[in-house]
Design a protein around this motif. Structure first.
Motif, PDB file in Angstrom:
ATOM      1  N   ASP A   1       0.822  -1.210   0.000  1.00  0.00           N
ATOM      2  CA  ASP A   1       0.000   0.000   0.000  1.00  0.00           C
ATOM      3  C   ASP A   1       0.855   1.259   0.000  1.00  0.00           C
ATOM      4  O   ASP A   1       0.397   2.326  -0.398  1.00  0.00           O
ATOM      5  N   ALA A   2       2.087   1.130   0.496  1.00  0.00           N
ATOM      6  CA  ALA A   2       2.995   2.271   0.597  1.00  0.00           C
ATOM      7  C   ALA A   2       4.422   1.746   0.614  1.00  0.00           C
ATOM      8  O   ALA A   2       4.655   0.549   0.805  1.00  0.00           O
ATOM      9  N   ALA A   3       5.375   2.669   0.416  1.00  0.00           N
ATOM     10  CA  ALA A   3       6.783   2.282   0.430  1.00  0.00           C
ATOM     11  C   ALA A   3       7.611   3.350   1.133  1.00  0.00           C
ATOM     12  O   ALA A   3       7.286   4.536   1.093  1.00  0.00           O
ATOM     13  N   LEU A   4       8.681   2.893   1.751  1.00  0.00           N
ATOM     14  CA  LEU A   4       9.704   3.747   2.347  1.00  0.00           C
ATOM     15  C   LEU A   4      11.018   3.338   1.699  1.00  0.00           C
ATOM     16  O   LEU A   4      11.381   2.157   1.737  1.00  0.00           O
ATOM     17  N   VAL A   5      11.708   4.290   1.072  1.00  0.00           N
ATOM     18  CA  VAL A   5      12.970   3.988   0.387  1.00  0.00           C
ATOM     19  C   VAL A   5      14.064   4.855   0.998  1.00  0.00           C
ATOM     20  O   VAL A   5      13.956   6.083   1.029  1.00  0.00           O
ATOM     21  N   ALA A   6      15.108   4.202   1.488  1.00  0.00           N
ATOM     22  CA  ALA A   6      16.230   4.903   2.117  1.00  0.00           C
ATOM     23  C   ALA A   6      17.494   4.111   1.824  1.00  0.00           C
ATOM     24  O   ALA A   6      17.824   3.167   2.535  1.00  0.00           O
ATOM     25  N   LEU A   7      18.176   4.501   0.764  1.00  0.00           N
ATOM     26  CA  LEU A   7      19.368   3.784   0.340  1.00  0.00           C
ATOM     27  C   LEU A   7      20.605   4.660   0.502  1.00  0.00           C
ATOM     28  O   LEU A   7      20.499   5.847   0.800  1.00  0.00           O
ATOM     29  N   GLY A   8      21.777   4.079   0.290  1.00  0.00           N
ATOM     30  CA  GLY A   8      23.037   4.763   0.532  1.00  0.00           C
ATOM     31  C   GLY A   8      23.276   5.996  -0.304  1.00  0.00           C
ATOM     32  O   GLY A   8      23.958   6.911   0.136  1.00  0.00           O
ATOM     33  N   THR A   9      22.717   6.030  -1.517  1.00  0.00           N
ATOM     34  CA  THR A   9      22.880   7.214  -2.358  1.00  0.00           C
ATOM     35  C   THR A   9      21.505   7.723  -2.778  1.00  0.00           C
ATOM     36  O   THR A   9      20.561   6.945  -2.953  1.00  0.00           O
ATOM     37  N   ASP A  10      21.421   9.017  -2.957  1.00  0.00           N
ATOM     38  CA  ASP A  10      20.159   9.607  -3.416  1.00  0.00           C
ATOM     39  C   ASP A  10      19.814   9.136  -4.826  1.00  0.00           C
ATOM     40  O   ASP A  10      18.650   8.974  -5.171  1.00  0.00           O
ATOM     41  N   ARG A  11      20.833   8.890  -5.634  1.00  0.00           N
ATOM     42  CA  ARG A  11      20.611   8.390  -6.990  1.00  0.00           C
ATOM     43  C   ARG A  11      19.903   7.031  -6.960  1.00  0.00           C
ATOM     44  O   ARG A  11      18.953   6.805  -7.684  1.00  0.00           O
ATOM     45  N   GLN A  12      20.375   6.139  -6.098  1.00  0.00           N
ATOM     46  CA  GLN A  12      19.765   4.821  -6.000  1.00  0.00           C
ATOM     47  C   GLN A  12      18.366   4.923  -5.383  1.00  0.00           C
ATOM     48  O   GLN A  12      17.441   4.235  -5.806  1.00  0.00           O
ATOM     49  N   THR A  13      18.201   5.805  -4.418  1.00  0.00           N
ATOM     50  CA  THR A  13      16.883   6.025  -3.820  1.00  0.00           C
ATOM     51  C   THR A  13      15.901   6.506  -4.879  1.00  0.00           C
ATOM     52  O   THR A  13      14.765   6.020  -4.952  1.00  0.00           O
ATOM     53  N   LEU A  14      16.322   7.428  -5.729  1.00  0.00           N
ATOM     54  CA  LEU A  14      15.474   7.937  -6.803  1.00  0.00           C
ATOM     55  C   LEU A  14      15.097   6.827  -7.775  1.00  0.00           C
ATOM     56  O   LEU A  14      13.918   6.681  -8.144  1.00  0.00           O
TER      57      LEU A  14
END
Length: 151
Positions: free
Chosen positions: A78-91
């Motif tokens: 229903d929803a997602a939380l994305v928090a990765l090491g680089t903003d590029r990968q998060t995007l």
């Protein structure tokens, strides 16, 4: 805290599902905290991130792979939380989740707060990691100072 999270979802059958995609212990801890009241699925590309939790389904693999995202439960989220090491990968991952799994509610944690505009149309909420950390550090220091003064 989590009962408010569950109430925020417009979900009629079963617990709402949150897909958490991250590569840090902070993300794993947040997923565990949220899992007390909702169905949380954690996808990580790093074995060392996986915590000791029986209440979270964890998938370890390539976070940018559509099949891995599907195996992690993205299709039913229903929803997602994305928090990765680089903003590029998060995007990239946030875009994949929105485009391939039609998830509208996506929160991202970014390292560079100047990139907020880059996430427009992809993420519904952009949280600058430095701001969150600074707020928590301020709260902890002031609490410690109050305890020290009263002792």
């Amino acid at each position: 805290m989590t009962s408010r999270i569950r109430d925020a979802f417009d979900h009629t059958t079963g617990p709402p599902r949150l897909l958490v995609v991250g590569d840090s212990h902070i993300v794993s801890a947040a997923a565990t905290e949220l899992a007390a009241d909702i169905d949380v699925r954690l996808l990580t590309n790093h074995d060392g991130v996986v915590g000791q939790s029986d209440i979270i389904q964890v998938t370890v693999g390539d976070v940018t792979d559509i099949e891995t995202l599907e195996a992690a439960g993205a299709a039913g989220a229903d929803a997602a939380l994305v928090a990765l090491g680089t903003d590029r990968q998060t995007l990239l991952v946030a875009h994949l989740i929105r485009a391939h799994f039609n998830i509208d509610a996506i929160t991202v944690l970014v390292a560079n707060p100047n990139l907020r505009d880059v996430f427009d149309g992809i993420a519904t909420a952009v949280v600058p990691g430095a701001t969150v950390l600074a707020d928590e550090l301020y709260r902890q220091v002031t609490t410690t100072l109050r305890v020290t003064e009263s002792a």
